[in-house]
Write a protein that holds these residues in place. Structure first.
Motif, PDB file in Angstrom:
ATOM      1  N   LEU A  32      10.482   4.843   4.027  1.00 55.89           N
ATOM      2  CA  LEU A  32      10.429   6.305   4.128  1.00 55.89           C
ATOM      3  C   LEU A  32      11.368   6.911   3.095  1.00 55.89           C
ATOM      4  CD1 LEU A  32      10.821   6.664   8.019  1.00 55.89           C
ATOM      5  CD2 LEU A  32       8.693   6.516   6.713  1.00 55.89           C
ATOM      6  N   SER A  33      11.001   8.063   2.586  1.00 56.37           N
ATOM      7  CA  SER A  33      11.893   8.796   1.686  1.00 56.37           C
ATOM      8  C   SER A  33      12.266  10.119   2.326  1.00 56.37           C
ATOM      9  CB  SER A  33      11.184   9.068   0.354  1.00 56.37           C
ATOM     10  OG  SER A  33      11.915  10.018  -0.402  1.00 56.37           O
ATOM     11  N   PHE A  34      13.533  10.463   2.207  1.00 60.02           N
ATOM     12  CA  PHE A  34      13.976  11.783   2.676  1.00 60.02           C
ATOM     13  C   PHE A  34      14.331  12.685   1.504  1.00 60.02           C
ATOM     14  CE2 PHE A  34      15.547   8.930   6.266  1.00 60.02           C
ATOM     15  CZ  PHE A  34      14.388   9.093   7.012  1.00 60.02           C
ATOM     16  N   PHE A  35      13.764  12.379   0.348  1.00 55.80           N
ATOM     17  CA  PHE A  35      13.928  13.269  -0.813  1.00 55.80           C
ATOM     18  C   PHE A  35      13.517  14.677  -0.375  1.00 55.80           C
ATOM     19  CE2 PHE A  35      12.217  15.146  -4.769  1.00 55.80           C
ATOM     20  CZ  PHE A  35      13.359  15.063  -5.548  1.00 55.80           C
ATOM     21  N   PRO A  36      14.208  15.708  -0.847  1.00 60.44           N
ATOM     22  CA  PRO A  36      13.963  17.054  -0.307  1.00 60.44           C
ATOM     23  C   PRO A  36      12.510  17.542  -0.320  1.00 60.44           C
ATOM     24  CG  PRO A  36      15.965  17.036  -1.604  1.00 60.44           C
ATOM     25  CD  PRO A  36      15.348  15.672  -1.769  1.00 60.44           C
ATOM     26  N   SER A  37      11.677  17.034  -1.216  1.00 55.60           N
ATOM     27  CA  SER A  37      10.287  17.522  -1.256  1.00 55.60           C
ATOM     28  C   SER A  37       9.400  16.856  -0.205  1.00 55.60           C
ATOM     29  CB  SER A  37       9.677  17.270  -2.640  1.00 55.60           C
ATOM     30  OG  SER A  37       9.458  15.888  -2.825  1.00 55.60           O
ATOM     31  N   LYS A  38       9.941  15.889   0.519  1.00 61.16           N
ATOM     32  CA  LYS A  38       9.114  15.202   1.514  1.00 61.16           C
ATOM     33  C   LYS A  38       9.002  16.033   2.794  1.00 61.16           C
ATOM     34  CE  LYS A  38       8.482  11.588  -1.053  1.00 61.16           C
ATOM     35  NZ  LYS A  38       8.619  12.152  -2.411  1.00 61.16           N
ATOM     36  N   ASN A  39       8.018  15.692   3.645  1.00 62.44           N
ATOM     37  CA  ASN A  39       7.831  16.484   4.879  1.00 62.44           C
ATOM     38  C   ASN A  39       9.100  16.498   5.727  1.00 62.44           C
ATOM     39  OD1 ASN A  39       5.208  16.546   3.935  1.00 62.44           O
ATOM     40  ND2 ASN A  39       4.342  16.564   5.991  1.00 62.44           N
TER      41      ASN A  39
ATOM     42  N   TYR B 292       0.445  15.692  -9.522  1.00 66.47           N
ATOM     43  CA  TYR B 292       0.846  14.374  -8.984  1.00 66.47           C
ATOM     44  C   TYR B 292      -0.324  13.421  -9.205  1.00 66.47           C
ATOM     45  CZ  TYR B 292       4.265  16.998  -6.174  1.00 66.47           C
ATOM     46  OH  TYR B 292       5.264  17.809  -5.742  1.00 66.47           O
ATOM     47  N   TYR B 293      -0.417  12.647 -10.270  1.00 71.73           N
ATOM     48  CA  TYR B 293       0.591  12.344 -11.253  1.00 71.73           C
ATOM     49  C   TYR B 293      -0.080  12.376 -12.611  1.00 71.73           C
ATOM     50  CZ  TYR B 293       3.231  10.976  -7.179  1.00 71.73           C
ATOM     51  OH  TYR B 293       3.864  10.998  -5.969  1.00 71.73           O
ATOM     52  N   PRO B 294       0.616  12.786 -13.655  1.00 75.19           N
ATOM     53  CA  PRO B 294      -0.050  12.939 -14.951  1.00 75.19           C
ATOM     54  C   PRO B 294      -0.367  11.612 -15.640  1.00 75.19           C
ATOM     55  CG  PRO B 294       2.288  13.494 -15.111  1.00 75.19           C
ATOM     56  CD  PRO B 294       2.008  13.249 -13.668  1.00 75.19           C
TER      57      PRO B 294
ATOM     58  N   PRO C 112       0.828  -1.207   0.000  1.00 74.55           N
ATOM     59  CA  PRO C 112       0.000   0.000   0.000  1.00 74.55           C
ATOM     60  C   PRO C 112       0.861   1.255   0.000  1.00 74.55           C
ATOM     61  CG  PRO C 112      -0.139  -1.134   2.129  1.00 74.55           C
ATOM     62  CD  PRO C 112       0.841  -1.889   1.303  1.00 74.55           C
ATOM     63  N   ILE C 113       0.497   2.181  -0.858  1.00 78.22           N
ATOM     64  CA  ILE C 113       1.188   3.479  -0.872  1.00 78.22           C
ATOM     65  C   ILE C 113       0.307   4.463  -0.117  1.00 78.22           C
ATOM     66  CG2 ILE C 113       2.044   5.344  -2.333  1.00 78.22           C
ATOM     67  CD1 ILE C 113       2.429   3.245  -4.548  1.00 78.22           C
ATOM     68  N   HIS C 114       0.849   5.072   0.912  1.00 80.88           N
ATOM     69  CA  HIS C 114       0.087   6.056   1.689  1.00 80.88           C
ATOM     70  C   HIS C 114       0.247   7.408   0.981  1.00 80.88           C
ATOM     71  CE1 HIS C 114      -0.168   2.873   4.559  1.00 80.88           C
ATOM     72  NE2 HIS C 114       1.031   3.031   5.056  1.00 80.88           N
TER      73      HIS C 114
ATOM     74  N   GLU D 274       4.711  -1.189   3.506  1.00 82.43           N
ATOM     75  CA  GLU D 274       4.052   0.120   3.442  1.00 82.43           C
ATOM     76  C   GLU D 274       4.981   1.134   2.773  1.00 82.43           C
ATOM     77  OE1 GLU D 274       2.069   1.573   7.171  1.00 82.43           O
ATOM     78  OE2 GLU D 274       3.017  -0.230   7.939  1.00 82.43           O
ATOM     79  N   ASP D 275       4.488   1.791   1.748  1.00 82.69           N
ATOM     80  CA  ASP D 275       5.223   2.912   1.177  1.00 82.69           C
ATOM     81  C   ASP D 275       4.744   4.163   1.907  1.00 82.69           C
ATOM     82  OD1 ASP D 275       5.994   5.160  -0.240  1.00 82.69           O
ATOM     83  OD2 ASP D 275       5.944   4.147  -2.178  1.00 82.69           O
ATOM     84  N   ALA D 276       5.532   4.547   2.904  1.00 85.93           N
ATOM     85  CA  ALA D 276       5.164   5.699   3.734  1.00 85.93           C
ATOM     86  C   ALA D 276       5.982   6.931   3.349  1.00 85.93           C
ATOM     87  CB  ALA D 276       5.369   5.354   5.205  1.00 85.93           C
ATOM     88  N   CYS D 277       6.494   6.926   2.113  1.00 86.37           N
ATOM     89  CA  CYS D 277       7.396   8.014   1.685  1.00 86.37           C
ATOM     90  C   CYS D 277       6.736   9.386   1.785  1.00 86.37           C
ATOM     91  CB  CYS D 277       7.850   7.763   0.254  1.00 86.37           C
ATOM     92  SG  CYS D 277       8.937   6.338   0.122  1.00 86.37           S
ATOM     93  N   GLN D 278       5.442   9.459   1.530  1.00 85.14           N
ATOM     94  CA  GLN D 278       4.756  10.760   1.603  1.00 85.14           C
ATOM     95  C   GLN D 278       4.015  10.934   2.920  1.00 85.14           C
ATOM     96  OE1 GLN D 278       2.264  11.339  -1.865  1.00 85.14           O
ATOM     97  NE2 GLN D 278       3.961  11.081  -3.276  1.00 85.14           N
ATOM     98  N   SER D 279       4.177  10.015   3.837  1.00 87.97           N
ATOM     99  CA  SER D 279       3.288  10.034   5.006  1.00 87.97           C
ATOM    100  C   SER D 279       3.987   9.814   6.338  1.00 87.97           C
ATOM    101  CB  SER D 279       2.200   8.973   4.816  1.00 87.97           C
ATOM    102  OG  SER D 279       1.383   9.332   3.744  1.00 87.97           O
TER     103      SER D 279
ATOM    104  N   ASP E 120      19.327  13.063  -1.741  1.00 94.33           N
ATOM    105  CA  ASP E 120      18.549  11.825  -1.640  1.00 94.33           C
ATOM    106  C   ASP E 120      18.852  11.043  -0.366  1.00 94.33           C
ATOM    107  OD1 ASP E 120      16.808  11.488  -3.929  1.00 94.33           O
ATOM    108  OD2 ASP E 120      18.658  11.683  -5.100  1.00 94.33           O
ATOM    109  N   GLY E 121      17.850  10.332   0.086  1.00 91.31           N
ATOM    110  CA  GLY E 121      18.025   9.471   1.257  1.00 91.31           C
ATOM    111  C   GLY E 121      16.719   8.769   1.555  1.00 91.31           C
ATOM    112  N   GLY E 122      16.783   7.757   2.381  1.00 88.25           N
ATOM    113  CA  GLY E 122      15.563   7.043   2.748  1.00 88.25           C
ATOM    114  C   GLY E 122      15.843   6.069   3.869  1.00 88.25           C
TER     115      GLY E 122
HETATM  116  C1  LIG Z   1       4.999   7.502  -2.640  1.00 84.87           C
HETATM  117  C2  LIG Z   1       6.473   7.480  -2.980  1.00 84.87           C
HETATM  118  N1  LIG Z   1       7.124   6.309  -3.007  1.00 84.87           N
HETATM  119  C3  LIG Z   1       8.446   6.241  -3.307  1.00 84.87           C
HETATM  120  C4  LIG Z   1       9.159   7.374  -3.588  1.00 84.87           C
HETATM  121  C5  LIG Z   1      10.596   7.237  -3.939  1.00 84.87           C
HETATM  122  O1  LIG Z   1      11.401   7.814  -2.970  1.00 84.87           O
HETATM  123  P1  LIG Z   1      12.925   8.182  -3.312  1.00 84.87           P
HETATM  124  O2  LIG Z   1      12.872   9.280  -4.330  1.00 84.87           O
HETATM  125  O3  LIG Z   1      13.523   8.625  -2.021  1.00 84.87           O
HETATM  126  O4  LIG Z   1      13.529   6.945  -3.855  1.00 84.87           O
HETATM  127  C6  LIG Z   1       8.540   8.611  -3.587  1.00 84.87           C
HETATM  128  C7  LIG Z   1       9.298   9.823  -3.906  1.00 84.87           C
HETATM  129  O5  LIG Z   1       9.006  10.579  -4.753  1.00 84.87           O
HETATM  130  C8  LIG Z   1       7.150   8.673  -3.275  1.00 84.87           C
HETATM  131  O6  LIG Z   1       6.505   9.838  -3.258  1.00 84.87           O
END
Ligand SMILES: Cc1ncc(COP(=O)(O)O)c(C=O)c1O
Length: 295
Positions: free
Chosen positions: A108-115, A237-239, A58-60, A84-89, A121-123
């Motif tokens: 988790l994602s620590f990409f700069p646009s995340k909370n 998000y997302y075309p 599941p992607i949150h 769980e894909d909690a990258c945005q949550s 880059d990081g995660g």
């Molecule tokens: C829901 C979701 N999953 C995965 C990713 C991938 O994360 P990363 O860019 O840190 O690999 C992102 C980042 O854009 C995301 O928003």
């Protein structure tokens, strides 16, 4: 780390159609979304499980957790892992449980646009499963427990110390920032009430961290251009839904297979919701959008 190389996570098509020669897991959102929250629709999971399925992922999305209770029940009944894909949550909750802490593992994602964004880059993967933890630690560092003795084929998935340092500075501010985003989202909701704009749907048992504030609108592409022409940062998000991405072309999906996801891709737009936004700035966004949409 879960021993799933070459396996498919979910795929509703005939198993003969699957490609098992790929090195990477194919994690395809192979069924339609819940059109309210844009998250996975648990009612559609069971039909997508085949004898090759090993996990539900599941992607949150947009800051809100998926409906985890039925997902965990289906996973339990079918002996599947839940990733769980909690990258945005990060820190968002479902029935008071935090994103990433409910399933077998959380990403988790620590990409700069995340909370909680780094300065590059990081995660992180989180888990309560000790065996899986040991595997992850191994694979993070080229499969080595002891330097230059490779137990497994791994990679370099280590978090840079410079990222860790930046994240440690930002972490104590995360809850305050997320509360600021929630306050801004509520303000938008109030301002858009009664208009053609469809605000985000947040379940009563969920707390969203609004990684994005997503609305649905008519004339979306025109609105995007109009907002940008008026110096308002916004994005789509997302075309293109996953099943229509070029890279999955060989899997045989076509337009019309997932109508909710396709409709969302045509109608959604993200408005600025960052915590430092003032009500005055939000008024400008709302007025600019509504005056255009009501023309
Ligand atoms: C829901 C979701 N999953 C995965 C990713 C991938 O994360 P990363 O860019 O840190 O690999 C992102 C980042 O854009 C995301 O928003």
């Amino acid at each position: 780390a879960m021993g799933m190389k070459g396996m498919f996570v979910v795929h509703p098509k005939d198993p003969d159609f699957m490609r098992v020669d790929r090195d990477f897991l194919i994690m395809l959102n192979a069924f339609d979304i819940d059109p309210g929250t844009y998250n996975i629709d648990p009612a559609l999971i069971e039909a997508a499980i085949t004898d090759r399925t090993r996990a539900i992922m599941p992607i949150h999305l947009y800051g809100q957790m998926a409906d985890m209770d039925p997902i965990m029940a289906i996973a339990g009944a079918n002996s599947l892992a839940v990733i769980e894909d909690a990258c945005q949550s990060i820190t968002s909750t479902y029935k008071d449980r935090k994103a990433g802490s409910v399933g077998t593992a959380g990403c988790l994602s620590f990409f700069p646009s995340k909370n909680l964004g780094g300065i590059g880059d990081g995660g992180m993967v989180v888990t309560n499963d000790e065996k899986l933890y040991d595997q992850l630690i191994l694979m993070r560092n080229h499969g080595c427990e002891q330097m230059y003795y490779h137990k497994k084929i791994g990679g370099n998935f280590r978090l840079d110390p410079i990222q860790a340092a930046a994240l440690l500075v930002k972490l104590p501010l995360l809850d305050k920032w997320s509360a600021g985003r929630r306050k801004n989202a509520e303000y938008y909701n109030k301002k858009f009430k009664g208009s053609v704009v469809v605000p985000p749907v947040v379940r009563e048992d969920c707390v969203s961290i609004y990684n994005q504030y997503i609305i649905r609108v008519p004339k979306r592409d025109e609105l995007l251009a109009h907002l940008r022409a008026n110096d308002i940062g916004c994005a789509i998000y997302y075309p293109v839904p996953l099943h229509l991405q070029e890279c999955f072309g060989d899997l045989g999906y076509k337009k019309g297979d997932m109508p909710h996801a396709e409709k969302a891709a045509e109608e959604v737009i993200a408005l600025p919701v960052y915590p430092e936004l003032t009500n005055k700035m939000q008024d400008y966004v709302v007025e600019t959008a509504l005056s255009f949409l009501q023309e």
